[in-house]
Design an enzyme around this catalytic site. Structure first.
Site, PDB file in Angstrom:
ATOM      1  N   ASP A  59       0.841  -1.195   0.000  1.00 55.94           N
ATOM      2  CA  ASP A  59       0.000   0.000   0.000  1.00 55.94           C
ATOM      3  C   ASP A  59       0.877   1.246   0.000  1.00 55.94           C
ATOM      4  O   ASP A  59       1.719   1.425   0.873  1.00 55.94           O
ATOM      5  CB  ASP A  59      -0.911  -0.019   1.238  1.00 55.94           C
ATOM      6  CG  ASP A  59      -1.693   1.266   1.418  1.00 55.94           C
ATOM      7  OD1 ASP A  59      -1.919   1.972   0.411  1.00 55.94           O
ATOM      8  OD2 ASP A  59      -2.081   1.572   2.564  1.00 55.94           O
ATOM      9  N   ASN A  61      -0.473   4.606  -0.360  1.00 52.03           N
ATOM     10  CA  ASN A  61      -1.105   5.843   0.128  1.00 52.03           C
ATOM     11  C   ASN A  61      -1.702   5.753   1.524  1.00 52.03           C
ATOM     12  O   ASN A  61      -2.342   6.699   1.990  1.00 52.03           O
ATOM     13  CB  ASN A  61      -2.179   6.323  -0.856  1.00 52.03           C
ATOM     14  CG  ASN A  61      -3.303   5.311  -1.033  1.00 52.03           C
ATOM     15  OD1 ASN A  61      -3.353   4.297  -0.338  1.00 52.03           O
ATOM     16  ND2 ASN A  61      -4.204   5.593  -1.960  1.00 52.03           N
ATOM     17  N   ASP A  63      -4.157   3.845   2.780  1.00 52.00           N
ATOM     18  CA  ASP A  63      -5.583   3.559   2.970  1.00 52.00           C
ATOM     19  C   ASP A  63      -5.836   2.109   3.356  1.00 52.00           C
ATOM     20  O   ASP A  63      -6.989   1.689   3.487  1.00 52.00           O
ATOM     21  CB  ASP A  63      -6.390   3.922   1.720  1.00 52.00           C
ATOM     22  CG  ASP A  63      -6.038   3.065   0.501  1.00 52.00           C
ATOM     23  OD1 ASP A  63      -5.103   2.240   0.602  1.00 52.00           O
ATOM     24  OD2 ASP A  63      -6.684   3.241  -0.550  1.00 52.00           O
ATOM     25  N   ASP A  67      -1.811  -1.145  -3.827  1.00 48.53           N
ATOM     26  CA  ASP A  67      -2.118  -0.370  -5.032  1.00 48.53           C
ATOM     27  C   ASP A  67      -0.977  -0.465  -6.040  1.00 48.53           C
ATOM     28  O   ASP A  67       0.070  -1.073  -5.776  1.00 48.53           O
ATOM     29  CB  ASP A  67      -2.413   1.089  -4.681  1.00 48.53           C
ATOM     30  CG  ASP A  67      -1.404   1.692  -3.711  1.00 48.53           C
ATOM     31  OD1 ASP A  67      -0.185   1.456  -3.907  1.00 48.53           O
ATOM     32  OD2 ASP A  67      -1.822   2.380  -2.758  1.00 48.53           O
ATOM     33  N   ASP A 136      -5.306 -10.749 -15.653  1.00 50.99           N
ATOM     34  CA  ASP A 136      -6.508 -11.556 -15.569  1.00 50.99           C
ATOM     35  C   ASP A 136      -7.562 -11.007 -16.522  1.00 50.99           C
ATOM     36  O   ASP A 136      -7.785  -9.786 -16.578  1.00 50.99           O
ATOM     37  CB  ASP A 136      -7.069 -11.509 -14.144  1.00 50.99           C
ATOM     38  CG  ASP A 136      -6.981 -12.850 -13.441  1.00 50.99           C
ATOM     39  OD1 ASP A 136      -7.349 -13.854 -14.071  1.00 50.99           O
ATOM     40  OD2 ASP A 136      -6.567 -12.890 -12.274  1.00 50.99           O
ATOM     41  N   ASP A 238      -9.936 -16.199 -16.664  1.00 48.35           N
ATOM     42  CA  ASP A 238     -10.585 -16.607 -15.426  1.00 48.35           C
ATOM     43  C   ASP A 238     -11.886 -17.358 -15.693  1.00 48.35           C
ATOM     44  O   ASP A 238     -12.765 -16.869 -16.422  1.00 48.35           O
ATOM     45  CB  ASP A 238     -10.884 -15.364 -14.570  1.00 48.35           C
ATOM     46  CG  ASP A 238     -11.580 -15.719 -13.273  1.00 48.35           C
ATOM     47  OD1 ASP A 238     -10.910 -16.298 -12.397  1.00 48.35           O
ATOM     48  OD2 ASP A 238     -12.793 -15.459 -13.166  1.00 48.35           O
ATOM     49  N   GLU A 292      -7.893 -20.844 -16.749  1.00 53.60           N
ATOM     50  CA  GLU A 292      -8.125 -21.378 -15.412  1.00 53.60           C
ATOM     51  C   GLU A 292      -9.001 -22.621 -15.565  1.00 53.60           C
ATOM     52  O   GLU A 292     -10.167 -22.540 -15.917  1.00 53.60           O
ATOM     53  CB  GLU A 292      -8.835 -20.356 -14.525  1.00 53.60           C
ATOM     54  CG  GLU A 292      -9.053 -20.889 -13.113  1.00 53.60           C
ATOM     55  CD  GLU A 292      -9.986 -20.026 -12.284  1.00 53.60           C
ATOM     56  OE1 GLU A 292      -9.909 -20.117 -11.048  1.00 53.60           O
ATOM     57  OE2 GLU A 292     -10.793 -19.292 -12.856  1.00 53.60           O
ATOM     58  N   HIS A 358      -4.324 -17.297  -5.351  1.00 53.96           N
ATOM     59  CA  HIS A 358      -5.229 -16.482  -4.548  1.00 53.96           C
ATOM     60  C   HIS A 358      -6.495 -17.231  -4.141  1.00 53.96           C
ATOM     61  O   HIS A 358      -7.229 -16.762  -3.270  1.00 53.96           O
ATOM     62  CB  HIS A 358      -5.619 -15.234  -5.340  1.00 53.96           C
ATOM     63  CG  HIS A 358      -6.408 -15.556  -6.567  1.00 53.96           C
ATOM     64  ND1 HIS A 358      -5.848 -16.201  -7.655  1.00 53.96           N
ATOM     65  CD2 HIS A 358      -7.717 -15.351  -6.885  1.00 53.96           C
ATOM     66  CE1 HIS A 358      -6.771 -16.381  -8.578  1.00 53.96           C
ATOM     67  NE2 HIS A 358      -7.905 -15.881  -8.148  1.00 53.96           N
ATOM     68  N   ASP A 359      -6.768 -18.367  -4.762  1.00 53.88           N
ATOM     69  CA  ASP A 359      -7.954 -19.163  -4.443  1.00 53.88           C
ATOM     70  C   ASP A 359      -7.639 -20.341  -3.538  1.00 53.88           C
ATOM     71  O   ASP A 359      -8.527 -21.143  -3.232  1.00 53.88           O
ATOM     72  CB  ASP A 359      -8.604 -19.693  -5.729  1.00 53.88           C
ATOM     73  CG  ASP A 359      -9.427 -18.632  -6.448  1.00 53.88           C
ATOM     74  OD1 ASP A 359      -9.896 -17.692  -5.783  1.00 53.88           O
ATOM     75  OD2 ASP A 359      -9.582 -18.742  -7.683  1.00 53.88           O
TER      76      ASP A 359
END
Length: 584
Positions: A59, A61, A63, A67, A136, A238, A292, A358-359
């Protein structure tokens, strides 16, 4: 643009001829001498792909959300890993119901991640460092907040109505379709505005696109060209094996959802769509493409990736990542699955090699041992497997550090829409919540989505704000800063592996032969190409294991080991030991 080109055609022709002769004589197109005519060399076969989950990487910034500027700030780190390709999870505009896999504008960047200008800087920075970018492509479905869907649901006569799958309610409820993410697992969502149902295989906010409509296909071609023209180097498709549907929507047998891939995947028409994508887009750019999912059979996979089919370069086969369970897994089954896929693709086609993304939950927590005693060594062992198998390796960010599952115990810790909806489903049907949370602790997708651990400062150096999901408590000892200083760390071992793979084409194209097939503790195999043979022996257990490869290891040259020092007894492997030998 052309001021540097000599004006004489003869001069140009002479230079071209000389260059061609040099290339043909050297065979050194990729920086290594190719001494065989049997292999079809492609950059995407020889690449190591590093997957970045942008929401959790860095990150910039404050938040609490990763990013593009955060990624830009870490490009030198990515380069230092020795990887060739970055695969970036979706960064398109999205209401973020499913962490970006619900796209509302395919040509713009989600505000959480930055701007299109930030994207341009990131792409330029990657290319400057010799790293390619794969994005993706999420076109089985869109967001329900995409303008196409807003128009589609506005009236039955709207031109965009046929962009999605609608069935009018006066004809009755459509035959049941299973939704992976819906609270009730019902893939038909009633919409009162036009008294009709729309189809969504995933979240109700992810309506499925109607690929039978040629206008939808043209929209996708144009989207792909938009990004390819920007200079990206590939697409990861995907959930694309689900894109084709039997739009007569026949009734499926009761209980079909237990094996929904057989009904949802590779429906007639899909290969035609892929061939159109290849003809209209992929064939016109030097890009890689990966699906995928590899279908329901080996034939399905071949039909997607064989070069003479003119569809995609490679696909994911999920058999390998489906083996790990909270109760454990059987190494014999693990070996059987990977050996079978290798044998089926030994002479034709190409596949990916992966154990995490990520899954999936964290690599070391699913297939290794994340206890303090064995986390490092088992993580290195699994990385050795991934980097020494045939196929393009896909490696998930943070696994190079040996990052592990965070051990969440409360539903409030989770952010994944599929898990949260399933939690409410279990509440509705009176399921066991303690059992549900126990399983989630092992297998939830959020296990791999916790913030990347950069250093031992607050929030692991990921953000100066409040992270969107909790940081793993072990970040003070497992982080980049600490591992950079330790020459024997998981991080530095991973760098050795990427270097080893780059320097040895045998690890990319070499013949794979399984050894000691029935050994329940050890996975041993050779890779062989042009007279060079490497032997890989991996102990998948926390106890000492015997090595029975059939080779005289007394003369074998040690290439790499995940333990320090020399090996006094080559007939045994220490817990989770990984060794690479060159056979004389």
């Amino acid at each position: 643009m052309n001021s540097y080109i000599p004006s004489s055609p003869a001069f140009n022709l002479k230079k071209i001829v000389v260059a061609c002769i040099i290339i043909l004589c050297s065979g050194n197109v990729f920086g290594q001498t190719d001494t065989t005519h049997k292999i079809d060399r492609k950059w995407w076969k020889e690449a190591v792909v590093y997957q970045i989950y942008p929401r959790s990487f860095k990150d910039n910034n404050g938040d609490g959300i990763g990013d593009l500027k955060g990624i830009i700030s870490k490009l030198d780190y990515i380069k230092s890993l020795g990887v060739d390709v970055v695969w970036l999870n979706p960064i398109y505009s999205s209401p973020n119901d499913d962490n970006g896999y619900d796209v509302s504008d395919y040509r713009n960047i989600m505000s959480d991640f930055g701007t299109i200008e930030d994207f341009n800087v990131m792409l330029k920075g990657l290319h400057y460092r010799g790293i390619k970018l794969v994005m993706d492509l999420v076109v089985n479905h869109s967001s329900d907040e995409h303008e196409w869907f807003k128009q589609s649901r506005s009236s039955r006569t709207n031109p965009y109505r046929e962009y999605y799958h609608w069935l009018n309610a006066e004809n009755g409820k459509p035959p049941y379709r299973y939704s992976l993410f819906d609270i009730n697992h019902d893939a038909w969502r009633y919409d009162s505005l036009t008294n009709a149902y729309y189809l969504h295989y995933f979240s109700r906010k992810q309506p499925d696109l109607n690929w039978e409509n040629p206008k939808v296909r043209q929209e996708v071609f144009n989207i792909m060209k938009f990004w390819a023209d920007k200079g990206i180097d590939g697409f990861r498709m995907d959930a694309f094996q689900y894109a084709a549907k039997d739009t007569t929507f026949p009734a499926f047998p009761k209980g079909f959802e237990k094996n929904f891939n057989q009904y949802y995947g590779m429906v007639t028409g899909l290969h035609g769509y892929l061939q159109q994508i290849n003809k209209e887009v992929l064939s016109k750019y030097n890009v890689m493409s990966v699906a995928e999912g590899a279908g329901n059979t080996y034939e399905d996979a071949h039909n997607m990736v064989d070069a003479d089919r003119h569809e995609l370069n490679m696909a994911y086969a999920f058999d390998g990542v489906s083996i790990a369970k909270s109760s454990g897994y059987n190494l014999l089954e693990f070996k059987r699955v990977f050996s079978k896929w290798d044998s089926v693709f030994a002479d034709k086609g190409w596949l990916s090699i992966f154990l995490a993304n990520h899954d999936q939950a964290r690599l070391v927590s699913r297939y290794g041992n994340d206890s303090p005693e064995f986390r490092e060594v088992s993580s290195k062992m699994l990385s050795t497997f991934l980097m020494t198998m045939r196929g393009t390796p896909y490696y998930y960010n943070g696994d190079e550090l040996g990052m592990s599952n965070p051990g969440f115990t409360k539903i409030e810790d989770y952010r994944d829409v599929s898990l949260l909806n399933e939690y409410h489903h279990q509440l509705n049907i009176g399921g066991s919540i303690p059992d549900f949370l126990k399983e989630a602790k092992f297998s939830s997708r959020d296990n791999s989505r916790t913030p990347f651990q950069w250093d031992s400062s607050v929030n692991a150096g990921f953000t100066t704000g409040t992270p969107w999901i909790k940081v793993n408590d072990n970040y003070k000892t497992i982080n980049v800063a600490a591992e950079e200083k330790d020459k024997n760390s998981c991080l530095n071992y991973f760098r050795k592996l990427t270097k080893l793979r780059k320097e040895n084409l045998v690890l990319v194209y070499g013949k794979y032969t399984l050894l000691d097939k029935d050994n329940p503790k050890v996975y041993a195999y050779t890779r062989e190409l042009d007279g060079k043979k490497l032997l890989i022996v991996l102990n998948f257990t926390s106890t000492v294991a015997e090595v029975k490869t059939g080779y005289d290891l007394s003369t074998a040259k040690l290439v790499l080991s995940n333990y320090e020092g020399s090996i006094s007894d080559k007939s045994k492997l220490l817990p989770y030991q990984a060794v690479v030998y060159q056979i004389q």
